[in-house]
Design a protein around this motif. Structure first.
Motif: not given
Length: 205
Positions: A25-31
């Motif tokens: 989830q965090n990786a997606f939000v960051l991207r």
């Protein structure tokens, strides 16, 4: 008053410690934040979803759901398959010669709907989200007795602060990731994260 503040601070600290680790989830939000693509919608979905799940956990739903282990097994398989597919798409972007998916300004029309649907799946099909919010935070909140809702409020605030900082703060990295090579590294890290987590979910189901 002091005990109320202490409970809220404990909820904030516990919630933050559970969601800060870079995951799917965090990786997606960051991207999305770096691309400036539907950031407000993505941050809102993550924060509101966490608030709903934390509320369920504090309300004692976790103790009821845990009696049906088949639920987490099913979510594990579905979520794992989804993460593997998303990881494969990110890996494909790494090797694309045109670099079309690597632009920091985001994609054309239709990207918002795609981003929203992906974010919803990334959140609600991820068993780790349930473990962190419903079960872990719910069980810790129960130890605070009548102040468990204050604890839960602190955890909800932590989620809101984190996803807001991650999504909108990521824009500061945009100028450092203007080159396609930098985006390939970013997508490579996202792909590795998704594939490892997806395989782990399926293996543990």
């Amino acid at each position: 008053m002091t005990s109320t503040i202490t409970a809220a601070a404990a909820g904030f600290g516990t919630g933050l410690s559970l969601i800060v680790a870079i995951g799917a989830q965090n990786a997606f939000v960051l991207r999305q934040g770096i691309r400036r693509d539907a950031v407000l919608a993505v941050v809102g979905i993550c924060a509101l979803s966490d608030a709903a799940l934390i509320t369920l956990g504090v309300g004692g739903v976790g103790a009821v759901v845990v009696t049906w282990p088949g639920a987490l097994t099913a979510i594990g398989w579905i979520g794992g398959a989804f993460l593997l597919c998303y990881g494969a798409l990110a890996a494909r972007r790494v090797f694309r010669a045109d670099g079309g998916a690597l632009r920091a300004e985001g994609e054309a029309a239709g990207s918002r709907r795609r981003a929203v649907l992906t974010c919803l799946a990334m959140t609600w099909l991820n068993p780790h989200v349930y473990l962190d919010t419903v079960f872990l935070l719910g069980s810790v909140a129960a130890d605070h007795g009548p102040l468990r809702w204050t604890f839960g409020l602190g955890a909800v605030l932590a989620s809101l602060c984190w996803f807001t900082a991650l999504g909108f703060g990521a824009r500061l990295l945009g100028r450092h990731l203007a080159k396609p090579a930098a985006w390939r590294v970013m997508d490579g890290l996202v792909a590795a994260t998704m594939i490892v987590l997806g395989a782990a979910l399926i293996a543990g189901s």
